[in-house]
Design an enzyme around this catalytic site. Structure first.
Site, PDB file in Angstrom:
ATOM      1  N   ALA A  10       0.859  -1.190   0.000  1.00  0.00           N
ATOM      2  CA  ALA A  10       0.000   0.000   0.000  1.00  0.00           C
ATOM      3  C   ALA A  10       0.889   1.232   0.000  1.00  0.00           C
ATOM      4  O   ALA A  10       1.590   1.486   0.977  1.00  0.00           O
ATOM      5  CB  ALA A  10      -0.926  -0.007   1.210  1.00  0.00           C
ATOM      6  N   THR A  14       8.082   7.103  -3.487  1.00  0.00           N
ATOM      7  CA  THR A  14       9.501   6.817  -3.728  1.00  0.00           C
ATOM      8  C   THR A  14       9.951   5.545  -3.006  1.00  0.00           C
ATOM      9  O   THR A  14      10.701   4.740  -3.569  1.00  0.00           O
ATOM     10  CB  THR A  14      10.372   8.001  -3.283  1.00  0.00           C
ATOM     11  OG1 THR A  14      10.100   8.299  -1.904  1.00  0.00           O
ATOM     12  CG2 THR A  14      10.100   9.229  -4.134  1.00  0.00           C
ATOM     13  N   ARG A  46      -2.642   6.104  -4.641  1.00  0.00           N
ATOM     14  CA  ARG A  46      -3.635   7.130  -4.984  1.00  0.00           C
ATOM     15  C   ARG A  46      -3.921   7.171  -6.474  1.00  0.00           C
ATOM     16  O   ARG A  46      -5.060   7.359  -6.897  1.00  0.00           O
ATOM     17  CB  ARG A  46      -3.140   8.498  -4.519  1.00  0.00           C
ATOM     18  CG  ARG A  46      -3.143   8.680  -3.014  1.00  0.00           C
ATOM     19  CD  ARG A  46      -2.610  10.061  -2.654  1.00  0.00           C
ATOM     20  NE  ARG A  46      -2.567  10.261  -1.210  1.00  0.00           N
ATOM     21  CZ  ARG A  46      -2.064  11.337  -0.627  1.00  0.00           C
ATOM     22  NH1 ARG A  46      -1.545  12.306  -1.384  1.00  0.00           N
ATOM     23  NH2 ARG A  46      -2.062  11.449   0.685  1.00  0.00           N
ATOM     24  N   GLU A 131      10.996  -1.782  11.413  1.00  0.00           N
ATOM     25  CA  GLU A 131      12.392  -1.350  11.475  1.00  0.00           C
ATOM     26  C   GLU A 131      12.617  -0.008  10.786  1.00  0.00           C
ATOM     27  O   GLU A 131      13.375   0.843  11.261  1.00  0.00           O
ATOM     28  CB  GLU A 131      13.294  -2.403  10.833  1.00  0.00           C
ATOM     29  CG  GLU A 131      14.771  -2.111  10.924  1.00  0.00           C
ATOM     30  CD  GLU A 131      15.288  -2.150  12.352  1.00  0.00           C
ATOM     31  OE1 GLU A 131      15.718  -1.089  12.852  1.00  0.00           O
ATOM     32  OE2 GLU A 131      15.252  -3.223  12.966  1.00  0.00           O
ATOM     33  N   ILE A 138      19.410   1.910   9.614  1.00  0.00           N
ATOM     34  CA  ILE A 138      20.093   1.546  10.858  1.00  0.00           C
ATOM     35  C   ILE A 138      19.255   0.486  11.578  1.00  0.00           C
ATOM     36  O   ILE A 138      18.104   0.752  11.933  1.00  0.00           O
ATOM     37  CB  ILE A 138      20.268   2.769  11.781  1.00  0.00           C
ATOM     38  CG1 ILE A 138      21.003   3.887  11.058  1.00  0.00           C
ATOM     39  CG2 ILE A 138      20.999   2.374  13.045  1.00  0.00           C
ATOM     40  CD1 ILE A 138      21.082   5.170  11.854  1.00  0.00           C
ATOM     41  N   ASP A 203       9.631  15.244  15.119  1.00  0.00           N
ATOM     42  CA  ASP A 203       9.974  14.000  14.430  1.00  0.00           C
ATOM     43  C   ASP A 203      10.906  13.157  15.298  1.00  0.00           C
ATOM     44  O   ASP A 203      10.695  11.941  15.461  1.00  0.00           O
ATOM     45  CB  ASP A 203      10.640  14.323  13.094  1.00  0.00           C
ATOM     46  CG  ASP A 203      11.158  13.084  12.379  1.00  0.00           C
ATOM     47  OD1 ASP A 203      10.336  12.353  11.809  1.00  0.00           O
ATOM     48  OD2 ASP A 203      12.376  12.840  12.404  1.00  0.00           O
ATOM     49  N   LYS A 207      10.276   9.246  17.222  1.00  0.00           N
ATOM     50  CA  LYS A 207      11.215   8.133  17.123  1.00  0.00           C
ATOM     51  C   LYS A 207      11.770   7.752  18.490  1.00  0.00           C
ATOM     52  O   LYS A 207      11.920   6.567  18.813  1.00  0.00           O
ATOM     53  CB  LYS A 207      12.339   8.498  16.162  1.00  0.00           C
ATOM     54  CG  LYS A 207      11.864   8.709  14.731  1.00  0.00           C
ATOM     55  CD  LYS A 207      12.961   9.309  13.852  1.00  0.00           C
ATOM     56  CE  LYS A 207      12.470   9.567  12.444  1.00  0.00           C
ATOM     57  NZ  LYS A 207      13.482  10.263  11.612  1.00  0.00           N
ATOM     58  N   GLY A 304      15.586   8.375   3.020  1.00  0.00           N
ATOM     59  CA  GLY A 304      15.873   8.113   1.613  1.00  0.00           C
ATOM     60  C   GLY A 304      15.216   6.829   1.161  1.00  0.00           C
ATOM     61  O   GLY A 304      15.035   5.896   1.949  1.00  0.00           O
TER      62      GLY A 304
END
Length: 440
Positions: A10, A14, A46, A131, A138, A203, A207, A304
């Site tokens: 889903a 990128t 979408r 993960e 990492i 952010d 985490k 990334g």
């Protein structure tokens, strides 16, 4: 022959598109490593018409994430939509409720709903792997949940946001202002058009709340994290840090204390000799400090498409192998609770930059206010910028002079009280700059 693991993906942005390519490219290697092949059988996104550079022939297209999650042909639901709530939440709940395994890169959703999703996974026997939600490539989730299962963790801290680390790196290396670096980060695609979630520390806080749960066996509680961002950091702070043997990083820190688990996100001075101080640019790093361990530092790309997709495929490989680790390392029912630790109780060293007025007795007043709170000074630096000197080289009268103080270990409350008193005395201009120091 073992049947292939059939995936439903889903989200074909990128990361989703890179994951699709990676699975195709690693087809034989995955089969060899997992003992079975991995196949993408269905997807949803979408726009069906968007060009993504991937060959979707032979792959079913589901009308919605929920439809994909409940498709009987899908064994493992891979959620790469993003967002803390719908439509990702309902789709993951549906997949877990059917006993399917779920792989996600969605930190916001895990931080907000991870506990209820983990309970569903436990109840119905599927895996919930995430993960890629923290630190992308990492492997910090697996390290905490599985690799260090027999180790009592005392502290975990790290650089968890590449945008902030990139900005601080550029500011330090080129002497640029925060605003100038932010604009460049936006131009290069490292920062969003609205960068507040990153640069204000939220952010990193999401985490950190996940890592703290895994490290200390507590329930994920983002609202228990004290948060400060980096917008107040000035080039002169970074220059002073360099002279004093430090480097400034935005750190997320979770530490076991006598009164509970302290979780905080803020700009931090770390010794230049430390592993984490060497991490520059958009790279992330996490240091884990546990009983009987020399601190372990994991470093790598924290964002990334390729880095994130590699972490997602590692989670998929675990599902294919039949590995079913508890999502938070222990049953949800056995996770402890944690509350927001008052920052006033935090103890450590501090960097303080004051713009002291050029008045008789200013230095004595500042020293007195610090002494009243039991604060001892490790070092003090007073500067006379060129603009504050006349043609003969003497300091201009009434021009504020930067004064930099480094304290020995003290409490946040003592620092706040002392600086409030200094401000009331009207011997400084503007607001004091305060940055906490992590010595080890």
């Amino acid at each position: 022959m073992v049947a292939p693991l059939k995936l439903g993906i889903a989200g074909l942005g990128t990361v989703g598109a890179e994951l699709f390519r990676l699975i195709a490219r690693q087809d034989k290697a995955l089969a060899a490593r997992c003992g079975r092949s991995v196949r993408v059988v269905a997807v949803t996104a979408r726009s069906k018409a968007k060009k993504r550079g991937i060959d979707l022939r032979g792959v079913s297209w589901a009308k919605s994430p929920l439809a994909l999650a409940t498709d009987p042909e899908v064994d493992c639901f891979v959620e790469l939509i993003g967002g803390a709530d719908e439509p990702a939440l309902s789709a993951i709940e549906a997949a877990l409720g059917l006993g399917k395994s779920v792989v996600t890169a969605n930190k916001a959703l895990i931080a907000k709903h991870g506990l209820r999703l983990a309970a569903l996974a436990e109840q119905h026997g599927g895996a919930l792997n995430y993960e890629a939600a923290v630190g992308a490539a990492i492997p910090v989730i697996k390290t905490l949940r599985e690799g260090l299962a027999g180790t009592e963790i005392n502290r975990i801290y790290g650089i968890l946001n590449g945008t902030c680390n990139y900005i601080l790196t550029r500011m330090e290396q080129e002497g640029l202002s925060f605003d100038a670096c932010l604009k460049d980060a936006q131009r290069l695609g490292y920062a969003e058009a609205n960068p507040s979630f990153d640069v204000d520390g939220h952010d990193t806080a999401q985490k950190l709340s996940i890592l703290a749960s895994l490290a200390f066996g507590t329930k994920v509680a983002q609202n228990a994290v004290y948060v400060e961002g980096i917008s107040s950091i000035a080039p002169e702070d970074l220059a002073a840090a360099d002279e004093l043997g430090y480097r400034v990083k935005l750190l997320g820190v979770a530490v076991r204390t006598k009164t509970g688990i302290e979780q905080r996100v803020h700009p931090t001075m770390v010794p230049r000799s430390s592993s984490i101080a060497q991490v520059m640019g958009v790279t992330n790093a996490v240091t884990i400090d546990g009983d009987g361990l020399t601190p372990i530092t994991l470093v790598g790309p924290g964002a990334g498409a390729e880095a994130t997709a590699s972490a997602v495929i590692a989670d998929i490989a675990d599902v294919a192998r039949g590995i079913r680790a508890l999502p938070f390392g222990r049953p949800v029912a056995k996770l402890g609770t944690t509350r927001k630790a008052p920052m006033e109780r935090h103890e450590g060293g501090y960097y303080i930059r004051l713009m002291a007025r050029d008045l008789t007795g200013t230095a004595a007043t500042i020293a007195t206010r610090l002494a009243e709170q039991g604060i001892s000074i490790e070092s003090i630096v007073q500067r006379h910028p060129n603009g504050n000197r006349d043609a003969a080289g003497a300091a201009k009268k009434s021009s504020p002079v930067p004064v930099i103080l480094i304290t020995y270990a003290t409490t946040e409350d003592a620092v706040r009280r002392a600086l409030a008193a200094v401000q009331r005395d009207k011997v400084i201009s503007g607001r004091p700059q305060v940055i906490r120091i992590e010595k080890n």
